[in-house]
Scaffold this motif. Structure first.
Motif, PDB file in Angstrom:
ATOM      1  N   TYR A  26       0.850  -1.193   0.000  1.00 44.45           N
ATOM      2  CA  TYR A  26       0.000   0.000   0.000  1.00 44.45           C
ATOM      3  C   TYR A  26       0.881   1.237   0.000  1.00 44.45           C
ATOM      4  CZ  TYR A  26       1.175   1.205   4.806  1.00 44.45           C
ATOM      5  OH  TYR A  26       1.856   1.584   5.934  1.00 44.45           O
ATOM      6  N   SER A  27       0.326   2.363  -0.415  1.00 38.83           N
ATOM      7  CA  SER A  27       1.081   3.617  -0.382  1.00 38.83           C
ATOM      8  C   SER A  27       0.306   4.762   0.274  1.00 38.83           C
ATOM      9  CB  SER A  27       1.512   4.021  -1.798  1.00 38.83           C
ATOM     10  OG  SER A  27       0.384   4.188  -2.631  1.00 38.83           O
ATOM     11  N   THR A  28      -0.986   4.550   0.544  1.00 40.54           N
ATOM     12  CA  THR A  28      -1.815   5.570   1.196  1.00 40.54           C
ATOM     13  C   THR A  28      -2.711   4.898   2.228  1.00 40.54           C
ATOM     14  OG1 THR A  28      -3.678   5.366  -0.334  1.00 40.54           O
ATOM     15  CG2 THR A  28      -1.900   6.909  -0.962  1.00 40.54           C
ATOM     16  N   PRO A  29      -3.241   5.654   3.185  1.00 44.64           N
ATOM     17  CA  PRO A  29      -4.188   5.061   4.143  1.00 44.64           C
ATOM     18  C   PRO A  29      -5.380   4.395   3.473  1.00 44.64           C
ATOM     19  CG  PRO A  29      -3.431   7.174   4.975  1.00 44.64           C
ATOM     20  CD  PRO A  29      -2.891   7.040   3.576  1.00 44.64           C
ATOM     21  N   PHE A  30      -5.869   4.980   2.368  1.00 44.26           N
ATOM     22  CA  PHE A  30      -7.002   4.368   1.689  1.00 44.26           C
ATOM     23  C   PHE A  30      -6.618   3.031   1.059  1.00 44.26           C
ATOM     24  CE2 PHE A  30      -9.608   3.723  -2.176  1.00 44.26           C
ATOM     25  CZ  PHE A  30     -10.827   3.495  -1.548  1.00 44.26           C
ATOM     26  N   GLU A  31      -5.460   2.978   0.416  1.00 39.85           N
ATOM     27  CA  GLU A  31      -5.011   1.710  -0.149  1.00 39.85           C
ATOM     28  C   GLU A  31      -4.882   0.651   0.942  1.00 39.85           C
ATOM     29  OE1 GLU A  31      -2.455   3.154  -4.085  1.00 39.85           O
ATOM     30  OE2 GLU A  31      -1.455   2.078  -2.467  1.00 39.85           O
ATOM     31  N   LEU A  32      -4.369   1.043   2.108  1.00 36.64           N
ATOM     32  CA  LEU A  32      -4.247   0.088   3.215  1.00 36.64           C
ATOM     33  C   LEU A  32      -5.625  -0.379   3.673  1.00 36.64           C
ATOM     34  CD1 LEU A  32      -2.495  -1.407   5.303  1.00 36.64           C
ATOM     35  CD2 LEU A  32      -2.743   0.595   6.790  1.00 36.64           C
ATOM     36  N   THR A  51      -4.355  -6.228  -5.868  1.00 39.11           N
ATOM     37  CA  THR A  51      -4.212  -4.765  -5.760  1.00 39.11           C
ATOM     38  C   THR A  51      -3.108  -4.229  -6.667  1.00 39.11           C
ATOM     39  OG1 THR A  51      -2.761  -4.985  -3.809  1.00 39.11           O
ATOM     40  CG2 THR A  51      -5.129  -4.672  -3.414  1.00 39.11           C
ATOM     41  N   LYS A  52      -2.182  -5.083  -7.052  1.00 35.34           N
ATOM     42  CA  LYS A  52      -1.138  -4.661  -7.996  1.00 35.34           C
ATOM     43  C   LYS A  52      -1.756  -4.257  -9.334  1.00 35.34           C
ATOM     44  CE  LYS A  52       3.294  -6.179  -9.945  1.00 35.34           C
ATOM     45  NZ  LYS A  52       4.268  -7.307 -10.043  1.00 35.34           N
ATOM     46  N   LYS A  53      -2.877  -4.887  -9.677  1.00 29.13           N
ATOM     47  CA  LYS A  53      -3.591  -4.545 -10.908  1.00 29.13           C
ATOM     48  C   LYS A  53      -4.643  -3.469 -10.659  1.00 29.13           C
ATOM     49  CE  LYS A  53      -3.030  -9.221 -12.790  1.00 29.13           C
ATOM     50  NZ  LYS A  53      -3.735 -10.479 -13.176  1.00 29.13           N
ATOM     51  N   LEU A  54      -5.244  -3.505  -9.464  1.00 29.49           N
ATOM     52  CA  LEU A  54      -6.326  -2.564  -9.155  1.00 29.49           C
ATOM     53  C   LEU A  54      -5.826  -1.142  -8.909  1.00 29.49           C
ATOM     54  CD1 LEU A  54      -9.247  -1.794  -8.297  1.00 29.49           C
ATOM     55  CD2 LEU A  54      -8.645  -2.604  -5.990  1.00 29.49           C
ATOM     56  N   PHE A  55      -4.826  -0.985  -8.042  1.00 32.29           N
ATOM     57  CA  PHE A  55      -4.442   0.356  -7.602  1.00 32.29           C
ATOM     58  C   PHE A  55      -3.920   1.278  -8.713  1.00 32.29           C
ATOM     59  CE2 PHE A  55      -3.778  -1.197  -2.962  1.00 32.29           C
ATOM     60  CZ  PHE A  55      -5.136  -1.064  -2.718  1.00 32.29           C
ATOM     61  N   PRO A  56      -3.232   0.774  -9.731  1.00 30.20           N
ATOM     62  CA  PRO A  56      -2.858   1.689 -10.824  1.00 30.20           C
ATOM     63  C   PRO A  56      -4.068   2.237 -11.580  1.00 30.20           C
ATOM     64  CG  PRO A  56      -1.436  -0.246 -10.836  1.00 30.20           C
ATOM     65  CD  PRO A  56      -2.552  -0.537  -9.874  1.00 30.20           C
ATOM     66  N   VAL A  57      -5.198   1.537 -11.499  1.00 27.23           N
ATOM     67  CA  VAL A  57      -6.423   1.959 -12.191  1.00 27.23           C
ATOM     68  C   VAL A  57      -7.314   2.781 -11.267  1.00 27.23           C
ATOM     69  CG1 VAL A  57      -8.532   1.130 -13.318  1.00 27.23           C
ATOM     70  CG2 VAL A  57      -6.347  -0.042 -13.720  1.00 27.23           C
ATOM     71  N   ALA A  58      -7.428   2.338 -10.008  1.00 26.79           N
ATOM     72  CA  ALA A  58      -8.318   3.007  -9.044  1.00 26.79           C
ATOM     73  C   ALA A  58      -7.754   2.849  -7.638  1.00 26.79           C
ATOM     74  CB  ALA A  58      -9.723   2.416  -9.120  1.00 26.79           C
ATOM     75  N   ASN A  59      -7.263   3.940  -7.076  1.00 25.84           N
ATOM     76  CA  ASN A  59      -6.706   3.865  -5.719  1.00 25.84           C
ATOM     77  C   ASN A  59      -7.168   5.018  -4.826  1.00 25.84           C
ATOM     78  OD1 ASN A  59      -5.212   5.949  -6.833  1.00 25.84           O
ATOM     79  ND2 ASN A  59      -3.318   5.353  -5.795  1.00 25.84           N
ATOM     80  N   THR A  60      -8.293   5.637  -5.191  1.00 29.27           N
ATOM     81  CA  THR A  60      -8.895   6.673  -4.360  1.00 29.27           C
ATOM     82  C   THR A  60     -10.367   6.321  -4.150  1.00 29.27           C
ATOM     83  OG1 THR A  60      -9.632   8.055  -6.207  1.00 29.27           O
ATOM     84  CG2 THR A  60      -7.374   8.429  -5.363  1.00 29.27           C
ATOM     85  N   LYS A  73     -15.109  -6.045  -9.099  1.00 27.12           N
ATOM     86  CA  LYS A  73     -15.046  -7.512  -9.062  1.00 27.12           C
ATOM     87  C   LYS A  73     -14.062  -8.076 -10.079  1.00 27.12           C
ATOM     88  CE  LYS A  73     -19.784  -8.272  -7.426  1.00 27.12           C
ATOM     89  NZ  LYS A  73     -21.119  -8.799  -7.794  1.00 27.12           N
ATOM     90  N   ARG A  74     -13.911  -7.406 -11.198  1.00 29.95           N
ATOM     91  CA  ARG A  74     -12.985  -7.911 -12.229  1.00 29.95           C
ATOM     92  C   ARG A  74     -11.549  -7.961 -11.718  1.00 29.95           C
ATOM     93  NH1 ARG A  74     -16.113  -4.571 -15.767  1.00 29.95           N
ATOM     94  NH2 ARG A  74     -14.458  -2.997 -15.852  1.00 29.95           N
ATOM     95  N   TYR A  75     -11.231  -7.085 -10.769  1.00 27.64           N
ATOM     96  CA  TYR A  75      -9.861  -7.041 -10.237  1.00 27.64           C
ATOM     97  C   TYR A  75      -9.663  -7.942  -9.020  1.00 27.64           C
ATOM     98  CZ  TYR A  75      -9.203  -2.993 -13.251  1.00 27.64           C
ATOM     99  OH  TYR A  75      -9.107  -2.157 -14.342  1.00 27.64           O
TER     100      TYR A  75
END
Length: 211
Positions: A26-32, A51-60, A73-75
């Protein structure tokens, strides 16, 4: 188990791992917050792959809310209970956007009010993201606390309360990381690696595995 023995146990765990942290990426409190929510009944390795695939697309919160349940769900479909987790993560994201300006709240009460966020998840976020001296008890810590005699208890909450009460202050912030890692790699459920354990002479487990 007395205070001197507890201090020595944590001193040895600190010596071999001075700066422990979660194995979730993780890199932010939300990602955690998202990663910990996804990790229930799943491995950190499996969550990290998703999350390696999810967070580059949506991490907020806004990006996850925009993605929606079906999009999320796809991720995360490789993670157990992904339908319920997608519902909770998206609902949480919308609440964060609407009520907290997209920020993760820093109180236990606010965190536990979020969908899918229980006491353990709140403790992890408060400790790892915000530096509070909380102790999140998972299955590893529950086992280690009971097996070693460090903080025996019949329920997760009983173990947490005892660890909160008896863990020396200087070790509290990192205590749950040390105990999780110890349970994951040394004091394993089926066959603890007692001969390789740095606290074996302090542990009160009667059925130690032989060398």
């Amino acid at each position: 188990m007395n205070a001197a023995k507890r201090t020595e146990i944590f001193s040895r765990l600190r010596e071999i791992n001075p700066h422990p942290t979660t194995e979730l990426d993780y890199s932010t409190p939300f990602e955690l917050l998202v990663a910990v929510t996804l990790s229930a009944q799943a491995t950190d390795v499996g969550v990290n792959k998703a999350t390696k695939k999810l967070f580059p697309v949506a991490n907020t919160p806004q990006a996850i809310a925009d993605l929606g349940e079906e999009g999320l769900k796809r991720y995360i479909s490789t993670i157990g209970l992904y339908n319920a987790k997608a519902k909770n993560v998206v609902a949480t994201s919308r609440i964060l956007v609407e009520q907290y300006d997209g920020e993760v709240p820093r109180t236990r009460e606010a965190l536990e009010a979020l969908p899918g966020v229980g006491r353990k998840t709140a403790n992890v976020v408060l400790n790892t993201a915000f530096g509070e001296a909380t102790i999140a008890v998972d299955t590893h810590i529950f086992r280690v606390a009971n097996r070693t005699g460090l903080a025996p208890g019949k329920t997760v909450r009983a173990v947490e309360d005892k660890l909160e009460k008896t863990t020396p202050q200087e070790f509290k912030r990192d205590a749950h990381h040390w105990l999780i890692l110890h349970g994951r790699y040394v004091c394993k459920a089926r066959k603890p690696a007692c001969p390789e354990c740095v606290i074996r002479d302090l542990c009160e487990y009667k059925d130690k595995t032989p060398s």
